[in-house]
Design a protein around this motif. Structure first.
Motif, PDB file in Angstrom:
ATOM      1  N   CYS A  79       0.556  -0.866   0.156  1.00 38.62           N
ATOM      2  CA  CYS A  79       0.100  -0.207   0.272  1.00 38.62           C
ATOM      3  C   CYS A  79       0.900   0.965   0.043  1.00 38.62           C
ATOM      4  N   CYS A 121       0.216   3.212   3.261  1.00 33.31           N
ATOM      5  CA  CYS A 121       0.795   2.362   4.885  1.00 33.31           C
ATOM      6  C   CYS A 121       2.069   1.428   4.733  1.00 33.31           C
ATOM      7  N   CYS A 181      -4.534   0.477  -0.302  1.00 34.97           N
ATOM      8  CA  CYS A 181      -4.799  -0.665   0.610  1.00 34.97           C
ATOM      9  C   CYS A 181      -6.737  -0.500   1.341  1.00 34.97           C
ATOM     10  N   CYS A 194      -6.093   1.407   3.975  1.00 35.27           N
ATOM     11  CA  CYS A 194      -6.670   3.178   4.145  1.00 35.27           C
ATOM     12  C   CYS A 194      -7.607   3.188   3.233  1.00 35.27           C
TER      13      CYS A 194
HETATM   14 ZN   LIG Z   1      -2.625   0.872   3.241  1.00 39.20          ZN
END
Ligand SMILES: [Zn+2]
Ligand SMILES: [Zn+2]
Length: 240
Positions: free
Chosen positions: A17, A20, A34, A37
Protein backbone atom coordinates in the motif's frame (compact mmCIF):
# COMPACT_ATOMS: atom_id res chain seq x y z
CA UNK A 1 -3.46 4.48 -19.60
CA UNK A 2 -2.15 1.99 -22.10
CA UNK A 3 -1.68 -1.61 -21.09
CA UNK A 4 2.07 -1.30 -21.62
CA UNK A 5 2.22 1.58 -19.17
CA UNK A 6 0.17 -0.45 -16.73
CA UNK A 7 2.49 -3.44 -16.97
CA UNK A 8 5.56 -1.28 -16.47
CA UNK A 9 3.95 0.39 -13.49
CA UNK A 10 3.12 -2.99 -11.94
CA UNK A 11 6.71 -4.13 -12.39
CA UNK A 12 8.06 -0.98 -10.79
CA UNK A 13 5.69 -0.82 -7.89
CA UNK A 14 6.12 -3.01 -4.85
CA UNK A 15 2.93 -4.86 -4.00
CA UNK A 16 2.40 -2.73 -0.96
CA UNK A 17 0.00 0.00 0.00
CA UNK A 18 1.29 3.37 -1.01
CA UNK A 19 0.01 5.00 2.18
CA UNK A 20 0.63 2.50 5.03
CA UNK A 21 3.07 0.16 3.24
CA UNK A 22 1.17 -2.96 4.28
CA UNK A 23 1.59 -5.76 1.76
CA UNK A 24 -1.35 -5.97 -0.60
CA UNK A 25 -3.31 -9.18 -0.78
CA UNK A 26 -3.25 -10.84 -4.18
CA UNK A 27 -6.86 -9.87 -4.85
CA UNK A 28 -5.94 -6.21 -4.25
CA UNK A 29 -2.85 -6.32 -6.46
CA UNK A 30 -4.57 -4.03 -8.95
CA UNK A 31 -4.87 -1.34 -6.29
CA UNK A 32 -2.25 1.06 -5.06
CA UNK A 33 -3.98 1.89 -1.77
CA UNK A 34 -5.06 -0.95 0.52
CA UNK A 35 -8.72 -1.42 1.45
CA UNK A 36 -8.06 -0.37 5.06
CA UNK A 37 -6.57 2.97 4.03
CA UNK A 38 -9.37 3.57 1.56
CA UNK A 39 -11.82 2.79 4.35
CA UNK A 40 -10.19 5.54 6.44
CA UNK A 41 -10.90 8.23 3.84
CA UNK A 42 -13.58 10.42 5.39
CA UNK A 43 -16.52 11.01 3.06
CA UNK A 44 -17.79 14.59 2.75
CA UNK A 45 -21.35 14.50 4.05
CA UNK A 46 -24.31 16.87 4.39
CA UNK A 47 -25.49 19.20 5.76
CA UNK A 48 -23.84 21.28 3.07
CA UNK A 49 -24.52 24.11 0.67
CA UNK A 50 -26.71 22.46 -1.99
CA UNK A 51 -24.74 24.17 -4.71
CA UNK A 52 -21.05 23.97 -3.82
CA UNK A 53 -21.24 21.06 -1.40
CA UNK A 54 -19.35 22.91 1.31
CA UNK A 55 -20.37 21.57 4.73
CA UNK A 56 -20.90 23.84 7.70
CA UNK A 57 -24.45 25.06 7.72
CA UNK A 58 -24.60 28.51 6.18
CA UNK A 59 -26.82 31.27 7.41
CA UNK A 60 -27.58 33.57 4.56
CA UNK A 61 -25.97 33.26 1.14
CA UNK A 62 -22.96 30.97 0.79
CA UNK A 63 -19.82 33.02 0.30
CA UNK A 64 -17.94 30.22 -1.43
CA UNK A 65 -20.20 29.90 -4.47
CA UNK A 66 -21.81 33.37 -4.57
CA UNK A 67 -19.64 34.52 -7.50
CA UNK A 68 -19.88 31.33 -9.53
CA UNK A 69 -21.26 31.45 -13.08
CA UNK A 70 -24.96 30.60 -13.23
CA UNK A 71 -24.44 27.43 -15.26
CA UNK A 72 -22.36 25.81 -12.50
CA UNK A 73 -25.13 24.33 -10.41
CA UNK A 74 -23.81 21.43 -8.32
CA UNK A 75 -20.29 20.57 -7.13
CA UNK A 76 -19.45 17.67 -4.84
CA UNK A 77 -16.28 16.07 -3.47
CA UNK A 78 -15.81 12.47 -2.40
CA UNK A 79 -13.57 12.70 0.66
CA UNK A 80 -11.88 15.17 2.98
CA UNK A 81 -8.28 15.78 2.11
CA UNK A 82 -6.95 14.39 5.39
CA UNK A 83 -3.66 12.50 5.76
CA UNK A 84 -4.12 9.33 3.74
CA UNK A 85 -6.22 10.99 1.04
CA UNK A 86 -3.69 13.79 0.71
CA UNK A 87 -0.89 11.26 0.17
CA UNK A 88 -2.94 9.50 -2.47
CA UNK A 89 -3.50 12.76 -4.39
CA UNK A 90 0.18 13.59 -4.05
CA UNK A 91 1.11 10.22 -5.53
CA UNK A 92 -1.34 10.78 -8.38
CA UNK A 93 0.11 14.20 -9.15
CA UNK A 94 3.79 14.01 -8.42
CA UNK A 95 4.97 10.43 -8.25
CA UNK A 96 3.99 9.41 -11.73
CA UNK A 97 1.38 6.94 -10.57
CA UNK A 98 -1.66 7.46 -12.78
CA UNK A 99 -2.83 3.94 -11.86
CA UNK A 100 -3.87 5.28 -8.48
CA UNK A 101 -6.64 7.13 -10.32
CA UNK A 102 -8.65 3.91 -10.31
CA UNK A 103 -8.57 3.77 -6.51
CA UNK A 104 -9.60 7.40 -6.19
CA UNK A 105 -12.36 6.97 -8.77
CA UNK A 106 -13.93 4.23 -6.64
CA UNK A 107 -14.60 6.85 -3.97
CA UNK A 108 -15.77 9.42 -6.54
CA UNK A 109 -18.16 6.98 -8.20
CA UNK A 110 -20.21 6.85 -4.99
CA UNK A 111 -20.95 10.58 -5.08
CA UNK A 112 -24.54 11.38 -6.04
CA UNK A 113 -24.67 13.85 -8.92
CA UNK A 114 -27.70 14.58 -11.11
CA UNK A 115 -26.16 13.13 -14.28
CA UNK A 116 -28.09 11.63 -17.18
CA UNK A 117 -27.32 9.76 -20.38
CA UNK A 118 -26.42 13.05 -22.08
CA UNK A 119 -23.70 13.80 -19.50
CA UNK A 120 -20.01 13.93 -20.32
CA UNK A 121 -16.96 14.24 -18.10
CA UNK A 122 -14.64 17.20 -18.73
CA UNK A 123 -11.22 17.02 -17.08
CA UNK A 124 -9.69 20.29 -15.89
CA UNK A 125 -6.76 20.66 -18.30
CA UNK A 126 -3.16 21.45 -17.49
CA UNK A 127 -1.25 24.09 -19.41
CA UNK A 128 0.89 22.48 -22.17
CA UNK A 129 4.18 23.13 -20.35
CA UNK A 130 3.04 21.43 -17.16
CA UNK A 131 1.54 18.57 -19.15
CA UNK A 132 4.92 17.99 -20.80
CA UNK A 133 6.70 18.05 -17.44
CA UNK A 134 4.29 15.64 -15.76
CA UNK A 135 3.61 13.44 -18.75
CA UNK A 136 -0.08 13.12 -18.00
CA UNK A 137 -2.95 15.17 -16.63
CA UNK A 138 -4.04 13.84 -13.24
CA UNK A 139 -7.59 15.17 -13.70
CA UNK A 140 -7.88 13.36 -17.00
CA UNK A 141 -6.66 10.13 -15.38
CA UNK A 142 -9.40 10.56 -12.77
CA UNK A 143 -12.02 11.37 -15.41
CA UNK A 144 -11.14 8.29 -17.47
CA UNK A 145 -11.26 6.04 -14.41
CA UNK A 146 -14.60 7.54 -13.37
CA UNK A 147 -15.95 7.27 -16.91
CA UNK A 148 -15.42 3.50 -16.86
CA UNK A 149 -17.57 3.28 -13.74
CA UNK A 150 -20.28 5.75 -14.72
CA UNK A 151 -20.27 4.68 -18.37
CA UNK A 152 -20.30 8.20 -19.73
CA UNK A 153 -17.71 9.63 -22.12
CA UNK A 154 -14.78 11.93 -21.43
CA UNK A 155 -14.44 14.92 -23.74
CA UNK A 156 -11.70 17.53 -23.83
CA UNK A 157 -13.58 20.74 -24.52
CA UNK A 158 -11.31 23.03 -22.54
CA UNK A 159 -7.86 24.48 -23.07
CA UNK A 160 -5.79 25.94 -20.31
CA UNK A 161 -4.30 29.09 -21.70
CA UNK A 162 -2.04 29.63 -18.73
CA UNK A 163 -0.97 27.81 -15.62
CA UNK A 164 -1.94 29.66 -12.49
CA UNK A 165 0.59 30.43 -9.77
CA UNK A 166 0.35 28.16 -6.74
CA UNK A 167 -2.53 29.48 -4.75
CA UNK A 168 -1.42 30.40 -1.29
CA UNK A 169 -3.97 33.12 -0.64
CA UNK A 170 -7.03 31.47 0.75
CA UNK A 171 -9.98 33.78 0.31
CA UNK A 172 -12.42 32.72 -2.39
CA UNK A 173 -12.24 36.21 -3.95
CA UNK A 174 -8.43 36.16 -4.31
CA UNK A 175 -8.47 32.69 -5.76
CA UNK A 176 -11.06 33.62 -8.35
CA UNK A 177 -8.94 36.60 -9.43
CA UNK A 178 -5.90 34.32 -9.61
CA UNK A 179 -7.46 31.96 -12.16
CA UNK A 180 -9.33 34.61 -14.17
CA UNK A 181 -8.97 33.93 -17.89
CA UNK A 182 -7.00 30.71 -17.38
CA UNK A 183 -9.31 28.64 -19.60
CA UNK A 184 -10.66 28.91 -23.11
CA UNK A 185 -13.06 26.57 -24.88
CA UNK A 186 -11.34 24.11 -27.18
CA UNK A 187 -12.51 21.87 -29.99
CA UNK A 188 -15.88 20.23 -29.42
CA UNK A 189 -15.98 17.07 -31.49
CA UNK A 190 -19.62 16.00 -31.56
CA UNK A 191 -20.52 17.86 -28.39
CA UNK A 192 -23.54 20.13 -28.43
CA UNK A 193 -22.64 22.33 -25.48
CA UNK A 194 -26.11 23.79 -24.74
CA UNK A 195 -27.72 20.34 -24.75
CA UNK A 196 -25.05 18.51 -22.78
CA UNK A 197 -24.61 18.19 -19.05
CA UNK A 198 -20.91 18.82 -18.51
CA UNK A 199 -19.31 17.34 -15.42
CA UNK A 200 -15.99 18.99 -14.60
CA UNK A 201 -13.48 16.65 -12.98
CA UNK A 202 -10.57 17.77 -10.79
CA UNK A 203 -8.43 16.20 -8.10
CA UNK A 204 -8.96 18.68 -5.27
CA UNK A 205 -11.50 21.35 -4.37
CA UNK A 206 -10.23 24.17 -2.16
CA UNK A 207 -12.52 27.13 -2.81
CA UNK A 208 -13.83 25.98 -6.17
CA UNK A 209 -12.15 28.87 -8.01
CA UNK A 210 -10.63 26.63 -10.69
CA UNK A 211 -13.94 24.86 -11.37
CA UNK A 212 -15.76 28.19 -11.44
CA UNK A 213 -13.34 29.70 -13.95
CA UNK A 214 -13.49 26.61 -16.18
CA UNK A 215 -17.30 26.76 -15.97
CA UNK A 216 -17.23 30.43 -16.90
CA UNK A 217 -15.35 29.67 -20.14
CA UNK A 218 -17.76 26.85 -21.01
CA UNK A 219 -20.79 28.98 -20.18
CA UNK A 220 -19.54 31.71 -22.51
CA UNK A 221 -19.18 29.04 -25.21
CA UNK A 222 -22.84 28.08 -24.76
CA UNK A 223 -22.94 25.46 -22.00
CA UNK A 224 -26.05 25.71 -19.84
CA UNK A 225 -25.65 22.96 -17.26
CA UNK A 226 -22.32 22.34 -15.59
CA UNK A 227 -21.62 20.13 -12.59
CA UNK A 228 -18.35 19.41 -10.85
CA UNK A 229 -16.77 16.55 -8.97
CA UNK A 230 -13.45 16.27 -7.19
CA UNK A 231 -11.82 13.46 -5.27
CA UNK A 232 -10.65 15.55 -2.31
CA UNK A 233 -11.93 18.62 -0.50
CA UNK A 234 -9.40 20.68 1.40
CA UNK A 235 -10.30 22.03 4.79
CA UNK A 236 -10.10 25.82 4.54
CA UNK A 237 -8.57 27.21 7.73
CA UNK A 238 -10.59 29.94 9.40
CA UNK A 239 -13.11 30.11 6.60
CA UNK A 240 -16.46 31.42 7.73
ZN1 LIG B 1 -2.82 1.03 3.45
ZN1 LIG C 1 -22.09 27.29 -1.64
Amino acid sequence: MTSTARIIEQLLLPAECLVCHALLAERDADSVVCPLCRHRWRAVRPPWCERCGQPEPHFGPCRLCAEWPTALTVVRSAVWLSDGAREAVHALKYRGLPRIADDLAVAMAGVALPTDEASVLVPIPLAPKRLRERGYNQSEALARALARRWRIPVVDVLIRSRETPTQTALTPETRLANVAGAFTPGRRPGVNLPATRLVLVDDVFTTGATLAEAARALEQAGARTILGITFGRAVIPDFT
